[in-house]
Design an enzyme around this catalytic site. Structure first.
Site, mmCIF file in Angstrom:
data_model
loop_
_atom_site.group_PDB
_atom_site.id
_atom_site.type_symbol
_atom_site.label_atom_id
_atom_site.label_comp_id
_atom_site.label_asym_id
_atom_site.label_seq_id
_atom_site.Cartn_x
_atom_site.Cartn_y
_atom_site.Cartn_z
ATOM 1 N N TYR A 180 3.496 16.588 -33.312
ATOM 2 C CA TYR A 180 4.525 16.396 -34.346
ATOM 3 C C TYR A 180 4.355 15.097 -35.110
ATOM 4 O O TYR A 180 5.244 14.711 -35.863
ATOM 5 C CB TYR A 180 5.929 16.335 -33.725
ATOM 6 C CG TYR A 180 6.274 17.388 -32.720
ATOM 7 C CD1 TYR A 180 6.401 18.726 -33.091
ATOM 8 C CD2 TYR A 180 6.520 17.049 -31.393
ATOM 9 C CE1 TYR A 180 6.759 19.672 -32.163
ATOM 10 C CE2 TYR A 180 6.879 17.997 -30.453
ATOM 11 C CZ TYR A 180 6.995 19.316 -30.844
ATOM 12 O OH TYR A 180 7.351 20.247 -29.927
ATOM 13 N N CYS A 196 -11.356 14.665 -26.149
ATOM 14 C CA CYS A 196 -12.311 14.761 -27.257
ATOM 15 C C CYS A 196 -11.696 15.419 -28.488
ATOM 16 O O CYS A 196 -12.042 16.548 -28.849
ATOM 17 C CB CYS A 196 -13.536 15.522 -26.791
ATOM 18 S SG CYS A 196 -14.286 14.665 -25.416
ATOM 19 N N ARG A 241 3.371 14.988 -27.901
ATOM 20 C CA ARG A 241 4.266 14.857 -29.064
ATOM 21 C C ARG A 241 3.624 14.113 -30.237
ATOM 22 O O ARG A 241 3.764 14.539 -31.374
ATOM 23 C CB ARG A 241 5.591 14.205 -28.664
ATOM 24 C CG ARG A 241 6.354 14.957 -27.559
ATOM 25 C CD ARG A 241 7.784 14.451 -27.365
ATOM 26 N NE ARG A 241 8.631 14.829 -28.468
ATOM 27 C CZ ARG A 241 9.016 14.018 -29.423
ATOM 28 N NH1 ARG A 241 8.656 12.753 -29.392
ATOM 29 N NH2 ARG A 241 9.776 14.460 -30.403
ATOM 30 N N GLY A 268 19.228 18.540 -23.909
ATOM 31 C CA GLY A 268 18.002 18.315 -23.147
ATOM 32 C C GLY A 268 17.548 16.877 -23.346
ATOM 33 O O GLY A 268 17.775 15.997 -22.527
ATOM 34 N N ARG A 269 16.947 16.648 -24.521
ATOM 35 C CA ARG A 269 16.363 15.337 -24.834
ATOM 36 C C ARG A 269 17.310 14.161 -24.557
ATOM 37 O O ARG A 269 16.907 13.156 -23.980
ATOM 38 C CB ARG A 269 15.971 15.329 -26.311
ATOM 39 C CG ARG A 269 15.207 14.107 -26.726
ATOM 40 C CD ARG A 269 15.018 14.058 -28.247
ATOM 41 N NE ARG A 269 14.763 15.322 -28.859
ATOM 42 C CZ ARG A 269 13.548 15.788 -29.189
ATOM 43 N NH1 ARG A 269 12.486 15.052 -28.976
ATOM 44 N NH2 ARG A 269 13.416 16.971 -29.741
ATOM 45 N N TYR A 309 10.307 16.330 -22.999
ATOM 46 C CA TYR A 309 9.181 17.020 -23.642
ATOM 47 C C TYR A 309 7.890 16.209 -23.490
ATOM 48 O O TYR A 309 7.039 16.211 -24.377
ATOM 49 C CB TYR A 309 9.495 17.321 -25.117
ATOM 50 C CG TYR A 309 10.799 18.069 -25.284
ATOM 51 C CD1 TYR A 309 10.911 19.386 -24.838
ATOM 52 C CD2 TYR A 309 11.931 17.470 -25.843
ATOM 53 C CE1 TYR A 309 12.115 20.078 -24.955
ATOM 54 C CE2 TYR A 309 13.131 18.159 -25.963
ATOM 55 C CZ TYR A 309 13.213 19.460 -25.522
ATOM 56 O OH TYR A 309 14.398 20.150 -25.623
HETATM 57 N N1 LLP Z 1 19.123 25.030 -26.226
HETATM 58 C C1 LLP Z 1 18.160 25.756 -26.802
HETATM 59 C C2 LLP Z 1 18.377 27.186 -26.986
HETATM 60 C C3 LLP Z 1 16.959 25.146 -27.202
HETATM 61 O O1 LLP Z 1 16.014 25.883 -27.786
HETATM 62 C C4 LLP Z 1 16.763 23.757 -26.992
HETATM 63 C C5 LLP Z 1 15.518 23.092 -27.380
HETATM 64 C C6 LLP Z 1 17.808 23.035 -26.367
HETATM 65 C C7 LLP Z 1 18.976 23.692 -26.009
HETATM 66 C C8 LLP Z 1 17.702 21.563 -26.087
HETATM 67 O O2 LLP Z 1 17.607 20.825 -27.233
HETATM 68 P P1 LLP Z 1 17.607 19.238 -27.181
HETATM 69 O O3 LLP Z 1 18.983 18.790 -26.720
HETATM 70 O O4 LLP Z 1 16.577 18.797 -26.227
HETATM 71 O O5 LLP Z 1 17.329 18.829 -28.556
HETATM 72 N N2 LLP Z 1 9.239 19.998 -27.962
HETATM 73 C C9 LLP Z 1 10.090 19.447 -28.994
HETATM 74 C C10 LLP Z 1 11.534 19.868 -28.815
HETATM 75 C C11 LLP Z 1 11.718 21.351 -28.734
HETATM 76 C C12 LLP Z 1 13.154 21.767 -28.523
HETATM 77 C C13 LLP Z 1 13.247 23.220 -28.226
HETATM 78 N N3 LLP Z 1 14.557 23.703 -27.942
HETATM 79 C C14 LLP Z 1 9.929 17.932 -29.016
HETATM 80 O O6 LLP Z 1 9.134 17.399 -28.236
HETATM 81 O O7 LLP Z 1 10.538 17.259 -29.847
#
Ligand code: LLP
Length: 415
Positions: free
Chosen positions: A316, A342, A312, A275-276, A370
């Protein structure tokens, strides 16, 4: 051309000056570089060139239709976690046969919609969920495609809120229980075994824990094969991090190398769910300084973006670089970059040395993942616009929410 660069002191996204974006679409506004999205996707393609593989973009990172349709055109599959994400993928032209459905709380309607749409696979996260999927498949006279998401009990070494592969986390089925469950699936006329899934956490900068998880998955695959259970794929999840500050983030090639080595003996198709690392660096949050405020202890730049637009930092303590739309030659001063919400936790960055004046533009970088996806209407703030830049062209890919939309679904009582 780099996606974001300065030309004569002015910040550009591809060929477009951020000031013209702010003028045309207003602020706050998310801005994405199409070229950077494609480059990120190509990074994974290169990493997986020698392997039968499917990239399933994790929709939760950024679910804008323009991003989903771009990835669909590039041949991507999708990792979804809700019926809403399924609907977005289909609306964007994604192929249902490339969709994996993760998540611990799949509802009956969501399972039904996914089965009816013909998704590739459910990543099952509990025995109770498996029973529910089996019942629904039975009622629809269908066979539900299944992978078990196993919890390999591995410390991903990342922020506790985004670690998912430890025993104490709610995700997945403990590895020792998986084999018996596969036997159960194998004997059901309404379930079909597709593969094994796993995802240990996010913002990983070291591939070692992911490679260790891959080794445990390969081990389980060996045992299942020995028991006569055939698998079509291994899904190793997402997790590759990006550089927010000065961390070294491995490239997809570097990240995947030890992971591919860990499953080298296996011939199943490889699925990954990034994702990221596909969208994070390709997006910025553009905002304008409303006021400078010189306080007793700290100085503040109060901008028109806030924690509701990018949560974020508040959630975090995440660091995002904040850079000016135009570089001034005056001496820099330290500012806390805060929004109008606020809450004292409403900041985008603390103690940032900047030379700025009211009315200037500031860009919060690495905000493509995100960012918009986790935005809210807190303080009744309409959600930001989203703009996609392609060379010298800009496309409004999400209109700024209107005040009327904020309470369009609400009803006051007649007394
Ligand atoms: N697959 C599953 C089952 C997941 O739960 C996630 C992310 C991904 C793939 C994708 O992961 P990535 O490649 O993006 O690391 N809101 C948080 C990140 C939460 C990730 C949740 N799951 C942030 O802003 O850092």
């Amino acid at each position: 051309m780099t996606a974001f660069h300065y030309h004569r002191g002015t910040l550009f996204v591809e060929g477009v000056d951020v000031h013209s974006i702010a003028e045309q679409y207003g602020t706050p506004c998310y801005v994405y570089s199409r070229a950077a999205l494609i480059a990120a996707y190509d990074g994974y393609r290169a990493a997986l060139a020698d392997r039968d593989a499917l990239i399933c973009y994790a929709v939760k990172a950024n679910a804008n239709l323009a991003i989903l349709s771009l990835f669909a055109r590039l041949g991507s599959g999708f990792d979804i976690v809700s019926g809403g994400e399924l609907a977005r993928v289909l609306a964007a032209g994604g192929q249902p046969g490339t969709v994996v459905f993760s998540g611990v709380g799949k509802r009956v309607e969501e399972i039904r919609a996914a089965l009816t749409a013909g998704i590739y696979c459910f990543n099952v996260e509990s025995e109770a969920e498996l029973a529910r999927i089996e019942d629904i498949a039975h009622a629809l006279n269908a066979r539900a495609p299944i992978a078990i998401r196993v919890n390999p009990d591995i410390d991903a070494g990342t922020h506790p809120y985004i670690s998912t592969g430890l025993k104490r986390n709610k995700f997945g089925i403990p590895l020792p229980q998986a084999e018996a469950l596969y036997r159960r699936i194998h004997s059901s006329p309404h379930l079909e075994i597709k593969g094994i899934a796993c995802h240990i956490g996010s913002q990983l900068l070291d591939p070692a824990p992911a490679a260790e998880a891959a080794a445990r998955i390969a081990d389980l695959a060996n045992r299942l094969c020995a028991a006569g259970i055939r698998l079509q794929h291994l899904d190793l999840g997402g997790g590759l991090g990006i550089s927010y500050r000065d961390e070294h983030a491995p490239s997809p090639v570097e990240f995947m190398r030890p992971i591919l080595a860990a499953i080298a003996g296996r011939t199943e198709k490889l699925l990954i769910e990034p994702g990221r690392s596909l969208v994070g660096a390709a997006g910025m949050l553009l905002s304008r300084v409303e006021y400078l405020k010189f306080g007793a202890e700290r100085d503040f730049a109060i901008v028109d973006a806030a924690m509701n637009d990018l949560m974020r930092p508040a959630l975090y303590d995440a660091y995002h670089d904040i850079i000016p739309g135009h570089r001034r030659s005056d001496p820099a001063r330290e500012f806390d970059i805060v929004g109008p919400v606020c809450e004292s936790g409403d900041f985008l960055g603390l103690a940032r040395p900047l030379a700025i004046a009211a009315g200037d533009l500031l860009a919060v970088t690495s905000a493509g993942a995100y960012g918009m996806a986790m935005s809210s209407n807190y303080n009744s703030r309409p959600r930001a616009a989203e703009v996609m830049v392609d060379g010298s062209l800009t496309h409004l890919v999400r209109e700024r929410e209107t005040i009327a939309q904020l309470f369009a679904n609400e009803h006051s009582l007649p007394y």
